[in-house]
Design a protein around this motif. Structure first.
Motif, PDB file in Angstrom:
ATOM      1  N   SER A  61       0.815  -1.218   0.000  1.00  0.00           N
ATOM      2  CA  SER A  61       0.000   0.000   0.000  1.00  0.00           C
ATOM      3  C   SER A  61       0.851   1.272   0.000  1.00  0.00           C
ATOM      4  O   SER A  61       0.325   2.365   0.139  1.00  0.00           O
ATOM      5  CB  SER A  61      -0.931  -0.008   1.205  1.00  0.00           C
ATOM      6  OG  SER A  61      -0.181  -0.012   2.398  1.00  0.00           O
ATOM      7  N   GLY A  62       2.165   1.101  -0.137  1.00  0.00           N
ATOM      8  CA  GLY A  62       3.047   2.271  -0.158  1.00  0.00           C
ATOM      9  C   GLY A  62       3.490   2.729   1.211  1.00  0.00           C
ATOM     10  O   GLY A  62       4.186   3.732   1.327  1.00  0.00           O
ATOM     11  N   GLN A  63       3.101   2.003   2.249  1.00  0.00           N
ATOM     12  CA  GLN A  63       3.491   2.378   3.608  1.00  0.00           C
ATOM     13  C   GLN A  63       4.912   1.893   3.888  1.00  0.00           C
ATOM     14  O   GLN A  63       5.280   0.777   3.495  1.00  0.00           O
ATOM     15  CB  GLN A  63       2.529   1.801   4.627  1.00  0.00           C
ATOM     16  CG  GLN A  63       1.133   2.382   4.539  1.00  0.00           C
ATOM     17  CD  GLN A  63       0.189   1.695   5.489  1.00  0.00           C
ATOM     18  OE1 GLN A  63       0.163   0.485   5.618  1.00  0.00           O
ATOM     19  NE2 GLN A  63      -0.610   2.485   6.195  1.00  0.00           N
ATOM     20  N   GLN A  64       5.671   2.696   4.586  1.00  0.00           N
ATOM     21  CA  GLN A  64       7.044   2.347   4.939  1.00  0.00           C
ATOM     22  C   GLN A  64       7.062   1.240   5.968  1.00  0.00           C
ATOM     23  O   GLN A  64       6.383   1.319   6.983  1.00  0.00           O
ATOM     24  CB  GLN A  64       7.769   3.586   5.488  1.00  0.00           C
ATOM     25  CG  GLN A  64       9.221   3.350   5.789  1.00  0.00           C
ATOM     26  CD  GLN A  64      10.021   3.048   4.536  1.00  0.00           C
ATOM     27  OE1 GLN A  64      10.076   3.857   3.634  1.00  0.00           O
ATOM     28  NE2 GLN A  64      10.618   1.883   4.491  1.00  0.00           N
ATOM     29  N   ARG A  65       7.842   0.204   5.698  1.00  0.00           N
ATOM     30  CA  ARG A  65       8.021  -0.895   6.645  1.00  0.00           C
ATOM     31  C   ARG A  65       9.370  -0.710   7.331  1.00  0.00           C
ATOM     32  O   ARG A  65      10.307  -0.181   6.752  1.00  0.00           O
ATOM     33  CB  ARG A  65       7.957  -2.238   5.947  1.00  0.00           C
ATOM     34  CG  ARG A  65       6.605  -2.493   5.278  1.00  0.00           C
ATOM     35  CD  ARG A  65       6.490  -3.892   4.717  1.00  0.00           C
ATOM     36  NE  ARG A  65       6.565  -4.910   5.748  1.00  0.00           N
ATOM     37  CZ  ARG A  65       5.559  -5.248   6.590  1.00  0.00           C
ATOM     38  NH1 ARG A  65       4.421  -4.618   6.514  1.00  0.00           N
ATOM     39  NH2 ARG A  65       5.718  -6.189   7.477  1.00  0.00           N
ATOM     40  N   TYR A  66       9.436  -1.164   8.565  1.00  0.00           N
ATOM     41  CA  TYR A  66      10.641  -1.055   9.373  1.00  0.00           C
ATOM     42  C   TYR A  66      11.014  -2.437   9.880  1.00  0.00           C
ATOM     43  O   TYR A  66      10.175  -3.343   9.940  1.00  0.00           O
ATOM     44  CB  TYR A  66      10.402  -0.114  10.556  1.00  0.00           C
ATOM     45  CG  TYR A  66      10.052   1.280  10.124  1.00  0.00           C
ATOM     46  CD1 TYR A  66      11.049   2.205   9.838  1.00  0.00           C
ATOM     47  CD2 TYR A  66       8.728   1.666   9.963  1.00  0.00           C
ATOM     48  CE1 TYR A  66      10.737   3.480   9.413  1.00  0.00           C
ATOM     49  CE2 TYR A  66       8.409   2.942   9.544  1.00  0.00           C
ATOM     50  CZ  TYR A  66       9.412   3.840   9.272  1.00  0.00           C
ATOM     51  OH  TYR A  66       9.100   5.105   8.837  1.00  0.00           O
ATOM     52  N   LYS A  67      12.267  -2.583  10.262  1.00  0.00           N
ATOM     53  CA  LYS A  67      12.736  -3.864  10.801  1.00  0.00           C
ATOM     54  C   LYS A  67      13.486  -3.630  12.102  1.00  0.00           C
ATOM     55  O   LYS A  67      14.333  -2.737  12.181  1.00  0.00           O
ATOM     56  CB  LYS A  67      13.661  -4.562   9.795  1.00  0.00           C
ATOM     57  CG  LYS A  67      14.088  -5.941  10.221  1.00  0.00           C
ATOM     58  CD  LYS A  67      14.823  -6.647   9.111  1.00  0.00           C
ATOM     59  CE  LYS A  67      15.101  -8.087   9.520  1.00  0.00           C
ATOM     60  NZ  LYS A  67      15.706  -8.836   8.410  1.00  0.00           N
ATOM     61  N   LYS A  68      13.166  -4.414  13.086  1.00  0.00           N
ATOM     62  CA  LYS A  68      13.833  -4.345  14.387  1.00  0.00           C
ATOM     63  C   LYS A  68      15.104  -5.183  14.312  1.00  0.00           C
ATOM     64  O   LYS A  68      15.093  -6.279  13.785  1.00  0.00           O
ATOM     65  CB  LYS A  68      12.885  -4.877  15.467  1.00  0.00           C
ATOM     66  CG  LYS A  68      13.454  -4.919  16.870  1.00  0.00           C
ATOM     67  CD  LYS A  68      13.399  -3.575  17.522  1.00  0.00           C
ATOM     68  CE  LYS A  68      13.907  -3.612  18.944  1.00  0.00           C
ATOM     69  NZ  LYS A  68      12.876  -3.640  19.926  1.00  0.00           N
TER      70      LYS A  68
END
Length: 77
Positions: free
Chosen positions: A69-76
């Motif tokens: 959906s174009g949302q930024q994903r992050y990774k821990k």
């Protein structure tokens, strides 16, 4: 803006509950009903603020990719 700063603090604090190696969206850091109560414009601003925060601080979170959906994903990490 105080509300947005409070929401940013909540989001950053909630990253402590994300497991190492797990990817997430900013909205995942809130309960569904809480996220839905935030006006859309504020959600967009919160996303920008969160991105700036993780770039400026060592909080063991990195940028992963953009979701469908174009949302930024992050990774821990």
């Amino acid at each position: 803006m105080d509300d947005l700063n409070s929401l940013l603090k909540t989001a950053v604090d909630e990253t402590s509950h994300v497991w190492e190696g797990e990817t997430f969206l900013v909205k995942d850091l809130f309960k569904g009903y809480e996220w839905n109560r935030i006006p859309k414009g504020d959600r967009l601003m919160l996303g920008s603020m969160f991105l700036s925060y993780i770039n400026a601080h060592d909080c063991h979170v990195s940028i992963a990719d953009k979701g469908a959906s174009g949302q930024q994903r992050y990774k821990k990490h």
